[in-house]
Motif scaffolding. Sequence first.
Motif, PDB file in Angstrom:
ATOM      1  N   PRO A 219      32.309  46.420  57.901  1.00 31.32           N
ATOM      2  CA  PRO A 219      30.717  46.004  57.696  1.00 31.32           C
ATOM      3  C   PRO A 219      30.789  45.710  56.197  1.00 31.32           C
ATOM      4  N   GLY A 220      29.573  45.131  55.571  1.00 28.43           N
ATOM      5  CA  GLY A 220      29.653  44.965  54.475  1.00 28.43           C
ATOM      6  C   GLY A 220      28.453  43.480  54.269  1.00 28.43           C
ATOM      7  N   PRO A 221      27.642  43.727  53.201  1.00 27.93           N
ATOM      8  CA  PRO A 221      26.716  42.871  52.912  1.00 27.93           C
ATOM      9  C   PRO A 221      27.100  41.566  52.184  1.00 27.93           C
ATOM     10  N   LEU A 222      28.325  41.489  51.810  1.00 33.76           N
ATOM     11  CA  LEU A 222      28.720  40.503  50.805  1.00 33.76           C
ATOM     12  C   LEU A 222      30.201  39.679  51.572  1.00 33.76           C
ATOM     13  N   THR A 223      30.236  38.549  51.639  1.00 32.80           N
ATOM     14  CA  THR A 223      31.233  37.905  52.199  1.00 32.80           C
ATOM     15  C   THR A 223      31.730  36.458  51.167  1.00 32.80           C
ATOM     16  N   LEU A 224      33.081  36.646  50.893  1.00 31.50           N
ATOM     17  CA  LEU A 224      33.452  35.491  49.984  1.00 31.50           C
ATOM     18  C   LEU A 224      34.628  34.957  50.575  1.00 31.50           C
ATOM     19  N   ASP A 225      35.065  33.784  50.046  1.00 29.91           N
ATOM     20  CA  ASP A 225      36.292  33.146  50.460  1.00 29.91           C
ATOM     21  C   ASP A 225      37.147  32.912  49.321  1.00 29.91           C
ATOM     22  N   ASP A 226      37.274  33.734  48.439  1.00 29.68           N
ATOM     23  CA  ASP A 226      38.410  33.492  47.443  1.00 29.68           C
ATOM     24  C   ASP A 226      38.771  34.891  46.839  1.00 29.68           C
ATOM     25  N   ASN A 227      40.193  35.214  46.854  1.00 26.36           N
ATOM     26  CA  ASN A 227      40.685  36.507  46.545  1.00 26.36           C
ATOM     27  C   ASN A 227      40.322  36.794  45.176  1.00 26.36           C
ATOM     28  N   ASP A 228      40.463  35.881  44.240  1.00 29.75           N
ATOM     29  CA  ASP A 228      39.844  36.277  42.801  1.00 29.75           C
ATOM     30  C   ASP A 228      38.694  36.691  42.699  1.00 29.75           C
ATOM     31  N   LEU A 229      37.488  35.849  43.338  1.00 30.61           N
ATOM     32  CA  LEU A 229      36.236  36.589  43.306  1.00 30.61           C
ATOM     33  C   LEU A 229      36.079  37.987  44.144  1.00 30.61           C
ATOM     34  N   MET A 230      37.037  38.149  45.286  1.00 31.35           N
ATOM     35  CA  MET A 230      36.883  39.511  45.870  1.00 31.35           C
ATOM     36  C   MET A 230      37.178  40.663  44.824  1.00 31.35           C
ATOM     37  N   VAL A 231      38.481  40.306  43.999  1.00 31.02           N
ATOM     38  CA  VAL A 231      38.633  41.196  43.140  1.00 31.02           C
ATOM     39  C   VAL A 231      37.580  41.494  42.106  1.00 31.02           C
ATOM     40  N   GLN A 232      37.061  40.335  41.788  1.00 24.85           N
ATOM     41  CA  GLN A 232      35.974  40.645  40.793  1.00 24.85           C
ATOM     42  C   GLN A 232      34.690  41.328  41.300  1.00 24.85           C
ATOM     43  N   ALA A 233      34.269  41.103  42.382  1.00 24.40           N
ATOM     44  CA  ALA A 233      33.137  41.758  43.076  1.00 24.40           C
ATOM     45  C   ALA A 233      33.488  43.392  43.118  1.00 24.40           C
ATOM     46  N   ALA A 234      34.849  43.508  43.600  1.00 26.74           N
ATOM     47  CA  ALA A 234      35.312  44.994  43.637  1.00 26.74           C
ATOM     48  C   ALA A 234      35.169  45.491  42.393  1.00 26.74           C
ATOM     49  N   ALA A 235      35.852  45.019  41.286  1.00 29.40           N
ATOM     50  CA  ALA A 235      35.653  45.733  39.973  1.00 29.40           C
ATOM     51  C   ALA A 235      34.199  45.981  39.506  1.00 29.40           C
TER      52      ALA A 235
END
Length: 305
Positions: A219-235
Amino acid sequence: MPRPTLNDLAAFSAVASQRSFRRAADTLGVSRSALSHALIGLEQNLGVRLLNRTTRSVSPTEAGNRLLERLGPVLQDLDAALDGLTETGATPSGTLRINANKSGARLLLGHVVPRFLERYPGVELDLVSEGRLVDIVEEGYDAGVRLAEAVPRDMIAVPLAGEVRFIAIASPAYLGGHPPVTTPDDLRQHSCIRQRLPSGKRYRWEFSRRGEDITIDVPGPLTLDDNDLMVQAAAAGLGIAYVPEAFARKRLRAGQLVTVLDDWCPPEPGLMLYYSGRRHVPAALRAFIDILKEANPGLVDEGRG
């Protein structure tokens, strides 16, 4: 009983492995009707049905599967022997088309492409980078680059990089305000940063430990399509992400991110360059593979097919 010709056996192998008269005809450079007639003649000569056909699909019968299993290595050995004869002394030329994901294209540009272009100036390299997984035979590519798990079973694969490890990561601040994550099922109680695949589908996270495999549509409210962006969001503390370790390494060292579920995230076979073993391997592709092996001396085994 008339003995089957090599062309008939190669035609059967192409249809049975690709499960399509159209794709097999394109690979072999013949018409679909000629291919169909050849397979009918082969079955009549052998006195056994090799393929199940419907208006929408084709698949090998039990007898066809047995023949395909024995026939594949024989045809590959023959192709290799003929390649060695026809390419002796030949200078690679023409166009070499390779379809790769972004990570694969980046690796090729860093370690293989410069050597290749310097050594073979007569070859034009067409390197297409895209996320979607394509049928390289149907779309006219000489080779593709993808993670090992995505390489079709009937392809010959050459390792391009070592193992890859997907890891679950989050910021210390996020984890400090949420329940601990000790098993993959705990993710259902968290905000996860989901990934949209090039096909449009959301990626379902995959975990493995001591022979137990778990796949979760997190589950989760945010979906992205790029690994760099996913790392940025987690940070930024937006939730837990699941990415290849290389993308998160810098922020992990800086303490901006930490991992969870480490024992559920084993390394897997990494990127492969793959190509069809059912047809003549162009001199340019063979030269490219040789340089790839020079650049990666510890990764030289070819498999599948």
